[in-house]
Scaffold this active site. Structure first.
Site, PDB file in Angstrom:
ATOM      1  N   TYR A 140      40.230  19.439 -48.781  1.00 46.40           N
ATOM      2  CA  TYR A 140      40.516  18.206 -49.525  1.00 46.40           C
ATOM      3  C   TYR A 140      41.476  18.438 -50.689  1.00 46.40           C
ATOM      4  CZ  TYR A 140      36.658  15.997 -46.952  1.00 46.40           C
ATOM      5  OH  TYR A 140      35.837  15.498 -45.978  1.00 46.40           O
ATOM      6  N   LYS A 191      32.656  27.630 -39.555  1.00 48.30           N
ATOM      7  CA  LYS A 191      33.227  27.572 -38.207  1.00 48.30           C
ATOM      8  C   LYS A 191      33.931  28.908 -37.993  1.00 48.30           C
ATOM      9  CE  LYS A 191      34.090  25.210 -34.447  1.00 48.30           C
ATOM     10  NZ  LYS A 191      33.035  24.928 -33.453  1.00 48.30           N
ATOM     11  N   ASP A 223      29.200  22.639 -35.780  1.00 46.75           N
ATOM     12  CA  ASP A 223      28.851  21.732 -34.670  1.00 46.75           C
ATOM     13  C   ASP A 223      27.380  21.881 -34.308  1.00 46.75           C
ATOM     14  OD1 ASP A 223      29.740  24.290 -34.040  1.00 46.75           O
ATOM     15  OD2 ASP A 223      30.414  23.768 -32.029  1.00 46.75           O
ATOM     16  N   ASP A 247      30.566  17.228 -46.729  1.00 46.01           N
ATOM     17  CA  ASP A 247      30.763  15.781 -46.812  1.00 46.01           C
ATOM     18  C   ASP A 247      30.085  15.114 -45.614  1.00 46.01           C
ATOM     19  OD1 ASP A 247      31.754  13.299 -47.424  1.00 46.01           O
ATOM     20  OD2 ASP A 247      33.866  13.781 -47.054  1.00 46.01           O
ATOM     21  N   ASP A 251      25.972  13.284 -45.440  1.00 46.70           N
ATOM     22  CA  ASP A 251      25.786  11.878 -45.056  1.00 46.70           C
ATOM     23  C   ASP A 251      24.873  11.763 -43.840  1.00 46.70           C
ATOM     24  OD1 ASP A 251      27.187  10.780 -47.097  1.00 46.70           O
ATOM     25  OD2 ASP A 251      28.676   9.758 -45.853  1.00 46.70           O
TER      26      ASP A 251
END
Ligand code: NAD
Length: 361
Positions: A140, A191, A223, A247, A251
């Protein structure tokens, strides 16, 4: 030592839910705790009063405080302002100014509300996990980013993902420390099979882990983590991950608990100073109607005592009081099932304050 708190009620339902959280501070102060607080402006209310979503007066007060309590900012009134005057700019600015790099989001499924989850009761009842997200680095913020032409002359968008070893070290330490205060199990999510950034991440977390032999460390690909969160979320204690993965996973974890009006969060700097706020927004659709659930903001006060003031005892009392009012059947509109009586914001605050009076040490 007196703990100094800056209180930022913000916009929409912010002032209503914050008023109830401040009653918790009043209660502890009346019991003799050394607490001091002042009020400030952030977001839309600050634009209205000072033309700036993070005015200099708030900046000075935030820097001087030991912790910041925020309710929520934003609303339709401000949606058409230029980007630098938007309420959420204030939020980003205060996080950056205070160098809040560690975001802590507990996902707690209260037994009494387990039917509100989109998952089966037996999968979520009693869920208590903490997601730690790195908040100031990763893709980001990475430079360069932008648009350019690729080798075929086609326009492409691109972003850069970096994590330096010191950036990973500091978030890893916060995560191991948090795991130590809880169930002593930490899952690091990356990852690593694909990303170089994740290799640095995984190696660094593992190395820091040697300083915490009492905490059991495991690693998961993102994943798989997303899958495990809906399959069996109770297997987790603390999860630590980078900005983008965090992020998304935080959520996902929030949804599992069933109510946005119940979830607190903390963002910490390197010295344990933090900003504490509910996960929800300013809910303009119900603002000013005594309908908002104040429990997420009240639980944020609990996190402040636990993480910035090392007062886990007061945090435990707040959490126990919230459990008690839920067990007694009190429900604001967002957590009431069809046919259940609905309690207002203020009455919910009354009930929490009354429950705190009965669980004094
Ligand atoms: P929201 O979280 O404000 O509301 C989503 C839904 O949840 C609404 O139906 C609302 O009524 C309900 N809700 C939220 N909090 C509740 C509570 N405590 N009790 C009962 N019901 C509650 O999200 P949104 O509608 O997407 O955004 C509204 C405004 O809030 C926007 O201006 C947005 O920019 C802002 N926002 C601010 C923050 C923040 O301050 N950290 C976070 C998200 C959104």
């Amino acid at each position: 030592m007196t703990h100094k708190i800056l209180v930022l009620p913000g916009d929409g339902i912010g002032p209503e839910v914050m008023a109830q959280a401040v009653r918790v501070l009043d209660t502890f102060k009346a019991e003799g705790e050394a607490l001091e607080w002042s009020f400030g402006l952030l977001g839309g209310c600050a634009v209205d009063a000072e033309g700036d979503p993070y005015p200099a007066s708030t900046r000075a007060a935030a820097r001087a405080a030991d912790a910041v309590l925020l309710a929520a900012v934003g609303g339709p009134k401000y949606d058409n302002l230029p980007r630098d005057k938007r309420p959420e700019r204030g939020l980003l600015a205060i996080r950056k100014d205070l160098n809040l790099f560690a975001n802590l989001r507990p996902a707690l499924a209260f037994e009494e509300l387990a039917d509100s989850s989109s998952l089966k009761r037996e999968v979520v009842a009693g869920l208590d996990l903490l997601i730690l997200r790195e908040l100031t680095g990763g893709i980001y913020f990475g430079q360069p980013r932008g648009r350019r032409q690729d080798d075929n002359g086609d326009e492409q968008g691109f972003d850069s993902m970096y994590y330096s070893v010191p950036e990973v070290e500091r978030i890893a330490r916060v995560a191991f420390d948090a795991a130590r205060k809880r169930g002593k199990r930490l899952t690091s999510v990356d990852k690593e099979n694909v990303l170089e950034t994740s290799r640095v991440w995984r190696e660094t977390v593992a190395r820091i882990g040697r300083d915490y032999p009492d905490v059991e460390l495991s690693h998961l690909y993102v994943d798989n983590a997303a899958m495990q969160l809906v399959r069996n979320p109770r297997q987790f204690d603390v999860i630590v991950t980078g900005n983008m993965f965090g992020d998304i996973l935080s959520d996902e974890a929030s949804m599992i608990t069933g109510s946005i009006g119940m979830l607190p969060s903390a963002s910490l700097d390197e010295h344990g100073k933090g900003m504490y706020e509910p996960v929800h927004g300013s809910a303009p659709d119900i603002a000013g109607q005594d309908k908002a659930n104040p429990l997420a903001t009240i639980l944020s006060v609990g996190m402040m005592f636990r993480y910035s003031f090392a007062r886990g005892d007061l945090a435990d009392r707040i959490e126990a009081a919230v459990k008690r009012v839920l067990a007694n059947g009190l429900r604001t509109g967002d957590i009431a099932r069809k046919g259940e009586a609905v309690t207002g914001t203020r009455a919910m605050g009354d009930a929490v304050v009354a429950a705190l009076a009965t669980n004094k040490r």
